[in-house]
Design a protein around this motif. Structure first.
Motif, mmCIF file in Angstrom:
data_model
loop_
_atom_site.group_PDB
_atom_site.id
_atom_site.type_symbol
_atom_site.label_atom_id
_atom_site.label_comp_id
_atom_site.label_asym_id
_atom_site.label_seq_id
_atom_site.Cartn_x
_atom_site.Cartn_y
_atom_site.Cartn_z
ATOM 1 N N PHE B 47 0.843 -1.199 0.000
ATOM 2 C CA PHE B 47 0.000 0.000 0.000
ATOM 3 C C PHE B 47 0.881 1.253 0.000
ATOM 4 N N ASP B 48 1.960 1.206 0.792
ATOM 5 C CA ASP B 48 2.868 2.350 0.848
ATOM 6 C C ASP B 48 3.463 2.664 -0.525
ATOM 7 N N GLU B 49 3.896 1.642 -1.231
ATOM 8 C CA GLU B 49 4.466 1.867 -2.565
ATOM 9 C C GLU B 49 3.415 2.436 -3.507
ATOM 10 N N LEU B 50 2.221 1.873 -3.432
ATOM 11 C CA LEU B 50 1.159 2.317 -4.352
ATOM 12 C C LEU B 50 0.772 3.766 -4.084
ATOM 13 N N ARG B 51 0.654 4.110 -2.792
ATOM 14 C CA ARG B 51 0.211 5.471 -2.504
ATOM 15 C C ARG B 51 1.327 6.486 -2.758
ATOM 16 N N GLN B 52 2.560 6.051 -2.539
ATOM 17 C CA GLN B 52 3.664 6.977 -2.820
ATOM 18 C C GLN B 52 3.792 7.238 -4.320
ATOM 19 N N GLU B 53 3.535 6.207 -5.093
ATOM 20 C CA GLU B 53 3.585 6.382 -6.543
ATOM 21 C C GLU B 53 2.537 7.408 -6.986
ATOM 22 N N ALA B 55 1.057 9.669 -5.066
ATOM 23 C CA ALA B 55 1.381 10.966 -4.460
ATOM 24 C C ALA B 55 2.401 11.713 -5.317
ATOM 25 N N ALA B 56 3.370 10.975 -5.855
ATOM 26 C CA ALA B 56 4.399 11.614 -6.687
ATOM 27 C C ALA B 56 3.768 12.192 -7.960
ATOM 28 N N ILE B 57 2.777 11.498 -8.495
ATOM 29 C CA ILE B 57 2.078 12.010 -9.686
ATOM 30 C C ILE B 57 1.372 13.326 -9.343
ATOM 31 N N LYS B 58 0.677 13.325 -8.206
ATOM 32 C CA LYS B 58 -0.052 14.538 -7.801
ATOM 33 C C LYS B 58 0.922 15.690 -7.504
ATOM 34 N N ASP B 59 2.031 15.377 -6.858
ATOM 35 C CA ASP B 59 3.017 16.432 -6.564
ATOM 36 C C ASP B 59 3.606 16.988 -7.858
ATOM 37 N N ASP B 250 -2.876 7.660 -15.212
ATOM 38 C CA ASP B 250 -2.748 8.167 -13.835
ATOM 39 C C ASP B 250 -4.093 8.120 -13.119
ATOM 40 N N ALA B 251 -5.143 8.454 -13.873
ATOM 41 C CA ALA B 251 -6.485 8.421 -13.279
ATOM 42 C C ALA B 251 -6.829 7.008 -12.814
ATOM 43 N N MET B 252 -6.371 6.002 -13.556
ATOM 44 C CA MET B 252 -6.657 4.618 -13.160
ATOM 45 C C MET B 252 -5.955 4.266 -11.841
ATOM 46 N N LYS B 253 -4.782 4.853 -11.629
ATOM 47 C CA LYS B 253 -4.093 4.627 -10.347
ATOM 48 C C LYS B 253 -4.934 5.213 -9.207
ATOM 49 N N GLN B 254 -5.546 6.359 -9.485
ATOM 50 C CA GLN B 254 -6.438 6.964 -8.485
ATOM 51 C C GLN B 254 -7.650 6.061 -8.243
ATOM 52 N N VAL B 255 -8.203 5.532 -9.343
ATOM 53 C CA VAL B 255 -9.364 4.640 -9.224
ATOM 54 C C VAL B 255 -9.042 3.469 -8.295
ATOM 55 N N ARG B 256 -7.835 2.900 -8.478
ATOM 56 C CA ARG B 256 -7.472 1.739 -7.654
ATOM 57 C C ARG B 256 -7.462 2.069 -6.169
ATOM 58 N N ASP B 298 2.827 26.913 0.671
ATOM 59 C CA ASP B 298 3.222 26.671 2.052
ATOM 60 C C ASP B 298 3.726 25.231 2.164
ATOM 61 N N PRO B 299 5.049 25.044 2.245
ATOM 62 C CA PRO B 299 5.587 23.673 2.194
ATOM 63 C C PRO B 299 5.077 22.778 3.327
ATOM 64 N N ASP B 300 4.623 23.383 4.431
ATOM 65 C CA ASP B 300 4.150 22.563 5.546
ATOM 66 C C ASP B 300 2.821 21.876 5.249
ATOM 67 N N VAL B 301 2.039 22.437 4.342
ATOM 68 C CA VAL B 301 0.702 21.873 4.107
ATOM 69 C C VAL B 301 0.425 21.531 2.649
ATOM 70 N N ALA B 302 1.346 21.876 1.741
ATOM 71 C CA ALA B 302 1.070 21.704 0.308
ATOM 72 C C ALA B 302 0.629 20.277 -0.039
ATOM 73 N N ALA B 303 1.209 19.298 0.646
ATOM 74 C CA ALA B 303 0.884 17.905 0.305
ATOM 75 C C ALA B 303 -0.595 17.586 0.513
ATOM 76 N N ALA B 304 -1.284 18.398 1.290
ATOM 77 C CA ALA B 304 -2.717 18.152 1.500
ATOM 78 C C ALA B 304 -3.500 18.321 0.207
ATOM 79 N N LEU B 305 -2.892 18.979 -0.784
ATOM 80 C CA LEU B 305 -3.556 19.140 -2.082
ATOM 81 C C LEU B 305 -3.567 17.843 -2.892
ATOM 82 N N ARG B 306 -2.934 16.800 -2.362
ATOM 83 C CA ARG B 306 -3.034 15.495 -3.019
ATOM 84 C C ARG B 306 -4.397 14.847 -2.775
ATOM 85 N N CYS B 307 -5.116 15.357 -1.807
ATOM 86 C CA CYS B 307 -6.330 14.688 -1.305
ATOM 87 C C CYS B 307 -7.296 14.341 -2.430
ATOM 88 N N ILE B 308 -7.812 13.108 -2.405
ATOM 89 C CA ILE B 308 -8.804 12.685 -3.392
ATOM 90 C C ILE B 308 -10.177 12.513 -2.743
#
Lengths: 193, 741
Positions: B47-53, B55-59, B250-256, B298-308
């Motif tokens: 799960f960690d590998e899948l979500r990091q993959e 997350a990197a697309i969204k970033d 990429d959208a299919m990765k989100q679907v999964r 804001d680097p402290d919170v920017a990652a929250a924009l990955r939210c689906i």
């Protein structure tokens, strides 16, 4: 997409389709599709795109004494509102998720799958792909056109009340996935890949 | 929306909220875990590998945001859509009304769209005479009830079927039996169908914007979204710019990841790809910023924009399980809401809800886009504290944390408190006189948890050189010749000295030379949790100074270890020297359990087996599980080294309610979480509860005592020291006691 379907691909597809609460059936050709549909209702809607691409489906249904509705008039929704059975042709099946990719650009095509009670989705065995990326490739190759494609996975459902699962909400209550096992020549006439 | 305090009171007064949500959270967890397990197997990756993959697309999109926005806009425009960028909710609402006026539409059917909630579209439309109709069953129920969603995915999850049946019976003027959920569900079809056919505009959100092709990905289960998109002559999409992904693949990765994390399904019934309008239709796409660009900067919170928007963070959140989304969040609910609300709705709106977070870290474990939510929430909390926005208990917390920074003051204070409360000390707790205890608000706010007995002497006194008898050495001496600095932990030093004392005895029995640095005080965690980062930094630095050297540092408190290992580097990220020192210290610091299992103090199997086979159960300190990644180390040690049967505790890693400062700021919420925890303990039918974090222990003991349960709550060190060859009692400190039973 015309390569022979590996048997385990079909098995996996069948398993996922069943898990999604659809009925899975392998058929030899459209005659069997028509018999299946006619067994449920004397009125059957066909998606306009299917009626245009494969006129024999309508002929077969009418020969079986079924009244056929093709919603291609000014108010397609009214033509098929709560129609008991509808038939669509899927572009592909996805084994990973048991989904059918249905392309339905015109309103007439869309209302068929939305408003009927029992939706019969027909797909050629040779159009079944392994993973969702297969559907992504299909979409990417067309740049999203013709404009509306849905991966459909089972009958409509909700769990909005106390997380209690209810099948059959605003879309179809029943979905039958009929796989054409490719021996019938008419099964692949629509193939454009 | 009503003020936070009112929303919280309403939620706490409604028993349906808590019972319903607890059952929902448990059911969800089971399905989600099964689904994610199956996904890992299917993909051959964790799960960690899948979500990091993903997350990197969204970033990657946000690194070139303008490029992707332009690409999407060009492709969607080519497909026949009109794409409009809107900055504020007011701009978005005005744009929508212009479209409606042009189309001469006064009825809008809505598929589920959180952005439409974010901009307050329904109110705006009603004010100008346009009728919005929600068509998602849950949203429709809430619209009939005059409420807003309490969950991103299951909007009406706070409502019981009885309440919905009553609502339908009243509004639709016919009888709906509460047990006939099927009938309640199906009525939506008949009631809403005509609205679809009569409406001039269909509104939808979007789960993803696919730059390649200019498509909108839109998922749903009910089929209503498809109708909102297809049937009306105009389709309007309201969507945040963070929803962009580059390609269909990429959208299919989100679907999964999405449906598995949202509803525990492998995929939703419909995953629609909409590219431009259908023949004879108009399509407008309103791309909303509303603080998103600022958030990205804001680097402290920017990652929250990955939210689906899957809602998983709410589904594991202990305080959410007690109060639901109307209090735990603003428009956006759950942990993500505590972060993005500041940017979408302003800091005043997040000040109250963020104070509910217990910092347990559970949300970060299940987030399918790997957003470091717990750390982000503490950044928001600090913003709130700095802004001076009104926050429950804020002033007192600020003064308290300020005072707590002074070690000598704290020492004196606790000694004085110990003397003053000596006459009230009973069964390990401080017995509050009835004249106070029975009065409100004391009874509600404090009565659920008996306060601990405060000893006159802290552990550091008892542990002075030569004061404690040498224990009989164990046969095994894994620590022979090792010098260990004992970090007492500020709370247990003064409120549960038996814990560090037992730790010292155990380490000595295993051969260690134990030293107790005199100047030690607090690692800074309480200050960090309270949003007082300057004070926290001072305390971390003071701790680093007192623990200098090369010896192993051992603490009975895993929370201090989590602070040193995980939070201190974050706090000191702008102080390179401090950062390096904190990492050096973290590298030689152990909590007791890791020292005894993975560290130098490994005890051989059976070495603390005294023949006692009374079964025990283990509460896993939430941060040890979620932040330090510990699994069943305590259970294994108890089985192997102590030879004792361990009954698994249901929801073992869930917070006990002591986390953060919730138990002080919102005692009723903390009491609700504790109640759930103790209910799980009851189900094990054991009478000994072992854990290893002093905060949890004080909290659990207080709850056990106040509820009259017959359960002994012990720190791992106490339990193990009680099995040493010369042990007479589980603790060994004259003025300490170990349980409330």
């Amino acid at each position: 997409m015309n390569t022979t379907t590996a048997p385990n691909l079909l098995q996996r597809f069948a398993a996922r389709v069943t898990e999604a609460s659809s009925t899975y059936l392998e058929v030899a050709g459209w005659q069997q599709v028509v018999e299946h549909a006619g067994g449920y209702s004397e009125v059957v809607a066909i998606a306009p795109s299917l009626a245009a691409a494969q006129p024999e489906v309508r002929e077969l249904l009418e020969a079986a004494g079924v009244r056929v509705v093709v919603p291609d008039g000014d108010d397609p929704a009214a033509e098929v509102a709560d129609v008991p059975v509808a038939i669509v042709r899927a572009e592909m099946g996805v084994a990973e998720s048991g989904s059918l990719l249905v392309s339905e650009h015109a309103l007439g095509d869309r209302v068929v799958t939305m408003l009927c009670h029992r939706l019969i989705q027909v797909v050629a065995a040779s159009d079944i792909v392994d993973r969702l990326e297969g559907a992504a490739e299909w979409l990417a190759a067309r740049n999203g056109q013709p404009g509306f494609a849905s991966l459909m996975t089972g009958p409509s459902r909700t769990a909005d009340i106390e997380r209690s699962l209810t099948i059959g909400v605003q879309g179809p209550d029943e979905v039958d996935v009929l796989v054409l096992t490719a021996t019938d020549p008419t099964a692949t006439t629509e193939d454009d890949a | 929306m009503k003020p936070f305090d009112e929303r919280l009171d309403t939620a706490l007064a409604d028993d349906n909220v808590r019972t319903g949500l607890t059952s929902f959270q448990r059911g969800w967890r089971e399905s989600r875990d099964t689904m994610i397990g199956a996904l890992e197997e299917q993909e051959g990756r964790s799960f960690d590998e899948l979500r990091q993959e993903f997350a990197a697309i969204k970033d990657g999109v946000r690194d070139n945001w303008d490029h992707y926005i332009d690409r999407f806009t060009a492709n969607a425009t080519a497909a026949g859509a009109t794409v409009t960028r809107v900055g504020t909710p007011a701009e978005a609402n005005e744009a929508f009304v212009r479209i409606a006026r042009d189309a001469d539409a006064d009825l809008v059917v809505k598929g589920k769209s959180m952005v439409s909630e974010e901009i307050g579209l329904n109110h705006y439309l009603e004010d100008v005479g346009i009728t919005p109709v929600e068509t998602d069953l849950g949203e429709w129920i809430l619209q009939l009830a005059g409420e807003t969603p309490s969950h991103l995915v299951m909007p009406a999850i706070h409502k019981r079927k009885e309440q919905i049946a009553e609502l339908f019976t009243r509004v639709l003027e016919r009888e709906f039996p509460p047990d006939d959920i099927d009938r309640m569900v199906k009525v939506a079809r008949t009631e809403l169908r005509q609205k679809f056919l009569a409406s001039g505009i269909g509104l939808s959100g979007a789960n993803a914007l696919i730059a390649e092709g200019g498509s909108i990905m839109l998922i749903c289960n009910e089929g209503n979204n498809r109708m909102s998109v297809a049937l009306p002559p105009v389709h309007v999409v309201t969507v945040g710019i963070e929803k962009l992904v580059p390609t269909y693949a990429d959208a299919m990765k989100q679907v999964r990841l999405l449906a598995r994390s949202a509803t525990g399904q492998p995929i939703t019934v419909y995953t629609n790809f909409v590219t431009g309008p259908r023949p004879g239709q108009q399509q407008h796409i309103l791309l909303l910023d509303n603080g998103r660009t600022a958030m990205n900067e804001d680097p402290d919170v920017a990652a929250a924009l990955r939210c689906i928007r899957c809602g998983a963070c709410a589904n594991v959140c202990p305080p959410y399980g007690v109060v639901g989304g109307h209090a735990f969040g603003h428009v956006y609910t759950g942990a993500i809401g505590l972060v993005n609300t500041e940017f979408h709705h302003g800091i005043e709106e997040v000040a109250g809800p963020q104070s509910l977070c217990v910092s347990c870290g559970a949300c970060a474990q299940v987030c399918p886009t790997d957003i470091p939510l717990p750390m982000q929430i503490l950044e928001i909390r600090q913003d709130v504290v700095e802004s001076g926005a009104a926050v429950p208990g804020g002033r007192i917390a600020h003064l308290g944390i300020g005072a707590f920074g002074h070690r000598r003051l704290v020492d004196l204070g606790f000694r004085a408190l110990g003397i003053a409360t000596t006459p009230l000390r009973r069964d390990g707790v401080t017995k509050i006189p009835a004249i106070i205890a029975d009065r409100e608000p004391f009874a509600t706010r404090v009565g659920w948890r008996s306060p601990p007995a405060i000893p006159v002497r802290p552990a550091r006194d008892t542990l002075k050189r030569g004061k404690l008898a040498e224990p009989t050495p164990l046969d095994a001496q894994p620590l022979a010749g090792r010098r260990v600095q004992l970090f007492l932990q500020c709370l247990s030093d003064r409120m549960a000295p038996e814990i560090p004392i037992a730790t010292a005895k155990l380490l000595r029995a295993a051969g260690a030379h134990v030293m107790v640095p005199r100047e030690q005080h607090c690692c800074g965690l309480p200050a960090y949790d309270a949003g007082e980062q300057d004070a926290a930094r001072d305390m971390v630095r003071q701790t680093m100074q007192t623990l200098e050297g090369i010896d192993d540092v051992v603490t009975p408190a895993s929370s201090c270890l989590a602070m040193l290992k995980h939070d201190a580097p974050h706090l000191l990220r702008d102080d390179l020297d401090g950062l390096e020192r904190s990492q050096q210290l973290a590298g030689r610091t152990y909590d007791l359990i890791s020292y005894l299992t993975a560290g130098p103090g490994r005890l051989p199997a059976g070495s603390l087996d005294n023949g006692d086979r009374t079964p025990v159960t283990v509460h896993r300190f939430c941060q040890a599980s979620n932040t330090l990644g510990r699994r069943d180390a305590i259970e294994q040690l108890l089985r192997d080294v102590a030879g004792v049967p361990v009954v698994p505790l249901p929801e073992a890693s869930e917070c006990c309610g002591f986390g953060g400062s919730t138990s002080v700021r919102h005692p009723e919420v903390s009491a609700g979480i504790l109640d759930r925890k103790l209910g799980c303990v009851d189900r094990t039918e054991t009478s000994i509860l072992i854990t290893d974090n002093p905060g949890c222990i004080l909290h659990l003991r207080g709850g056990v005592h106040a509820s009259g349960r017959e359960v002994r709550v012990l720190h791992l060190a106490e339990y193990l020291a009680g099995r040493l060859p010369d042990a007479t009692s589980a603790d060994g400190s004259p003025d300490a006691s170990t349980n409330g039973a």
